[in-house]
Design a protein around this motif. Structure first.
Motif, short mmCIF file in Angstrom:
data_model
loop_
_atom_site.label_atom_id
_atom_site.label_comp_id
_atom_site.label_asym_id
_atom_site.label_seq_id
_atom_site.Cartn_x
_atom_site.Cartn_y
_atom_site.Cartn_z
N THR A 189 0.83 -1.20 0.00
CA THR A 189 0.00 0.00 0.00
C THR A 189 0.86 1.25 0.00
O THR A 189 0.58 2.22 -0.73
CB THR A 189 -0.94 0.01 1.22
OG1 THR A 189 -1.76 -1.17 1.19
CG2 THR A 189 -1.82 1.24 1.23
N ARG A 190 1.93 1.25 0.79
CA ARG A 190 2.82 2.41 0.82
C ARG A 190 3.42 2.66 -0.55
O ARG A 190 3.51 3.80 -1.01
CB ARG A 190 3.95 2.18 1.84
CG ARG A 190 3.49 2.20 3.28
CD ARG A 190 4.63 2.00 4.23
NE ARG A 190 5.59 3.10 4.18
CZ ARG A 190 6.63 3.20 4.99
NH1 ARG A 190 6.86 2.27 5.90
NH2 ARG A 190 7.45 4.22 4.90
N ALA A 191 3.83 1.58 -1.23
CA ALA A 191 4.43 1.73 -2.55
C ALA A 191 3.42 2.26 -3.55
O ALA A 191 3.74 3.12 -4.39
CB ALA A 191 5.01 0.40 -3.02
N LEU A 192 2.17 1.78 -3.48
CA LEU A 192 1.14 2.26 -4.41
C LEU A 192 0.84 3.74 -4.19
O LEU A 192 0.65 4.50 -5.15
CB LEU A 192 -0.14 1.44 -4.24
CG LEU A 192 -0.10 0.01 -4.80
CD1 LEU A 192 -1.34 -0.77 -4.37
CD2 LEU A 192 0.02 0.02 -6.32
N ALA B 264 -5.28 1.69 -8.71
CA ALA B 264 -4.85 2.76 -7.81
C ALA B 264 -4.81 4.09 -8.56
O ALA B 264 -5.24 5.13 -8.03
CB ALA B 264 -3.48 2.43 -7.22
N LEU B 265 -4.30 4.06 -9.79
CA LEU B 265 -4.25 5.28 -10.60
C LEU B 265 -5.65 5.79 -10.92
O LEU B 265 -5.93 6.99 -10.83
CB LEU B 265 -3.47 5.03 -11.89
CG LEU B 265 -1.97 4.77 -11.74
CD1 LEU B 265 -1.37 4.35 -13.08
CD2 LEU B 265 -1.26 6.00 -11.20
N LEU B 266 -6.56 4.87 -11.29
CA LEU B 266 -7.92 5.28 -11.63
C LEU B 266 -8.67 5.80 -10.42
O LEU B 266 -9.46 6.76 -10.52
CB LEU B 266 -8.68 4.10 -12.25
CG LEU B 266 -8.17 3.68 -13.65
CD1 LEU B 266 -8.87 2.40 -14.10
CD2 LEU B 266 -8.38 4.79 -14.66
N MET B 267 -8.42 5.20 -9.23
CA MET B 267 -9.07 5.69 -8.01
C MET B 267 -8.61 7.09 -7.65
O MET B 267 -9.31 7.85 -6.99
CB MET B 267 -8.80 4.73 -6.85
CG MET B 267 -9.53 3.40 -6.94
SD MET B 267 -11.33 3.59 -6.90
CE MET B 267 -11.56 4.21 -5.24
N ALA B 268 -7.39 7.44 -8.09
CA ALA B 268 -6.85 8.77 -7.82
C ALA B 268 -7.21 9.78 -8.91
O ALA B 268 -6.71 10.90 -8.92
CB ALA B 268 -5.33 8.70 -7.68
N PHE B 269 -8.11 9.38 -9.82
CA PHE B 269 -8.50 10.24 -10.94
C PHE B 269 -8.95 11.64 -10.50
O PHE B 269 -8.58 12.64 -11.13
CB PHE B 269 -9.60 9.56 -11.77
CG PHE B 269 -10.12 10.41 -12.90
CD1 PHE B 269 -9.44 10.47 -14.11
CD2 PHE B 269 -11.28 11.16 -12.75
CE1 PHE B 269 -9.91 11.26 -15.15
CE2 PHE B 269 -11.76 11.95 -13.78
CZ PHE B 269 -11.07 12.00 -14.98
N ASN C 109 -3.09 -4.97 -12.44
CA ASN C 109 -4.44 -4.42 -12.28
C ASN C 109 -4.56 -3.57 -11.02
O ASN C 109 -5.28 -2.56 -11.02
CB ASN C 109 -5.46 -5.56 -12.23
CG ASN C 109 -5.77 -6.12 -13.61
OD1 ASN C 109 -5.58 -5.44 -14.61
ND2 ASN C 109 -6.23 -7.36 -13.67
N GLU C 110 -3.87 -3.95 -9.95
CA GLU C 110 -3.92 -3.14 -8.72
C GLU C 110 -3.25 -1.79 -8.94
O GLU C 110 -3.73 -0.76 -8.43
CB GLU C 110 -3.25 -3.89 -7.57
CG GLU C 110 -4.10 -5.03 -7.02
CD GLU C 110 -3.39 -5.83 -5.95
OE1 GLU C 110 -4.07 -6.25 -4.99
OE2 GLU C 110 -2.16 -6.04 -6.05
N ARG D 9 8.90 -1.11 -7.17
CA ARG D 9 8.83 -1.51 -5.76
C ARG D 9 7.44 -2.08 -5.45
O ARG D 9 7.33 -3.09 -4.74
CB ARG D 9 9.11 -0.31 -4.85
CG ARG D 9 9.07 -0.66 -3.37
CD ARG D 9 9.49 0.51 -2.50
NE ARG D 9 10.89 0.87 -2.73
CZ ARG D 9 11.50 1.85 -2.07
NH1 ARG D 9 10.84 2.55 -1.15
NH2 ARG D 9 12.76 2.13 -2.33
N ALA D 10 6.39 -1.45 -5.97
CA ALA D 10 5.03 -1.95 -5.74
C ALA D 10 4.88 -3.36 -6.30
O ALA D 10 4.29 -4.24 -5.65
CB ALA D 10 4.01 -1.01 -6.38
N LEU D 11 5.44 -3.61 -7.48
CA LEU D 11 5.37 -4.96 -8.07
C LEU D 11 6.14 -5.97 -7.23
O LEU D 11 5.70 -7.09 -7.02
CB LEU D 11 5.90 -4.93 -9.50
CG LEU D 11 5.08 -4.10 -10.50
CD1 LEU D 11 5.81 -4.00 -11.83
CD2 LEU D 11 3.69 -4.69 -10.69
#
Length: 204
Positions: free
Chosen positions: A34-37, A72-77, A67-68, A58-60
Motif C-alpha cells: 500500500t505504501r508503494a502504491l 490505484a491510478l484510476l481511483m486517484a483520478f 491491475n492493482e 517496488r510496488a510490483l
C-alpha cells in the motif's frame, strides 16, 4: 534521493533529520504494498519519471499486480486527472514490464540446439526480448536478460565465466542457479524452456 534532498541534507541536516524521521513514522500502519502504491500516485501527480519507475517496480516487488497499480491510478483520478494518468500509462509502456503485457504467454522458438555451447553462456535477442542461455553443471537454464532490480538490460559483456553482472548497480548473479551473489537480494528471472526437434524453446 533527489539532488534537492541531498543538498538540503548537507546544508540543513537538523531539519532534514526530523523530516526523514517523520516519513519513517508516517507509514507504519500501512503494509509495504500500500505504501508503494501511494508513492506511485504521488510520483504521477508530480510527473517525476525516475521516481515513478522506482516506486512502480517496488510496488510490483511487494506483490501488487498490474491491475492493482492501474486501479490505484484510476481511483486517484479526481486528483490526478486524465492527462497525468495517460502520462503514467506511457511510462509503463516504455518500461515494457512483463506484468503489463497484454499478450498471453506462449512458447517461443529462440535458438537452434546446435548453437547452445556445451558449457558457457549465450546472449540472445528474440522478438525484442533479451535472453541468457547458460549451459553448465546443472544443465541448460534460460534467463530473462533484464536485471530484477530496475529492469536494466544486461549486455553480453556482463558475462564472466559463471557470473553475470548488471552494469548499472553491480548486482551479480550465479548463472548456474540464477541466485544473486552480491549487492542485491533477488534472483534472475528464470524462464521455462524445452529442447524439441533440435530447437530451444522458451516460455513467456
Amino acid at each position: 534521493m533527489s539532488d534537492a534532498l541531498s543538498y538540503l541534507q548537507k546544508v540543513r541536516p537538523e531539519a532534514m533529520q526530523a523530516y526523514f524521521s517523520f516519513l519513517r513514522e508516517a507509514g507504519k500502519s500501512l503494509d509495504p504494498k500500500t505504501r508503494a502504491l501511494i508513492s506511485v500516485i504521488t510520483k504521477v501527480d508530480k510527473r517525476t519519471e525516475a521516481g515513478f519507475r522506482q516506486y512502480l517496480k517496488r510496488a510490483l516487488r511487494e506483490g501488487a499486480t498490474a491491475n492493482e497499480v492501474l486501479d490505484a491510478l484510476l481511483m486517484a483520478f479526481p486528483t490526478l486527472g486524465l492527462t497525468k494518468i495517460l502520462w503514467a500509462v506511457d511510462q509503463v509502456q516504455k518500461l515494457d514490464l512483463p506484468e503489463f503485457r497484454i499478450a498471453e504467454p506462449a512458447w517461443h522458438d529462440v535458438a537452434a540446439a546446435a548453437d547452445i555451447p556445451a558449457r558457457g553462456t549465450l546472449r540472445l535477442e528474440h522478438e525484442g526480448r533479451g535472453l541468457f542461455v547458460h549451459a553448465g553443471a546443472n544443465g541448460v537454464r534460460v534467463y530473462d536478460g533484464r536485471c530484477p532490480h530496475q529492469s536494466t538490460i544486461i549486455p553480453a559483456s556482463g558475462v564472466a565465466d559463471e557470473t553475470l553482472t548488471c552494469p548499472k548497480h553491480g548486482w551479480r548473479f550465479d548463472l548456474g542457479s540464477g541466485k544473486c551473489t552480491a549487492v542485491g537480494d533477488r534472483p534472475l528471472v528464470a524462464l521455462e524452456h524445452r529442447l524439441e526437434n533440435d530447437r530451444l524453446w522458451a516460455y513467456w
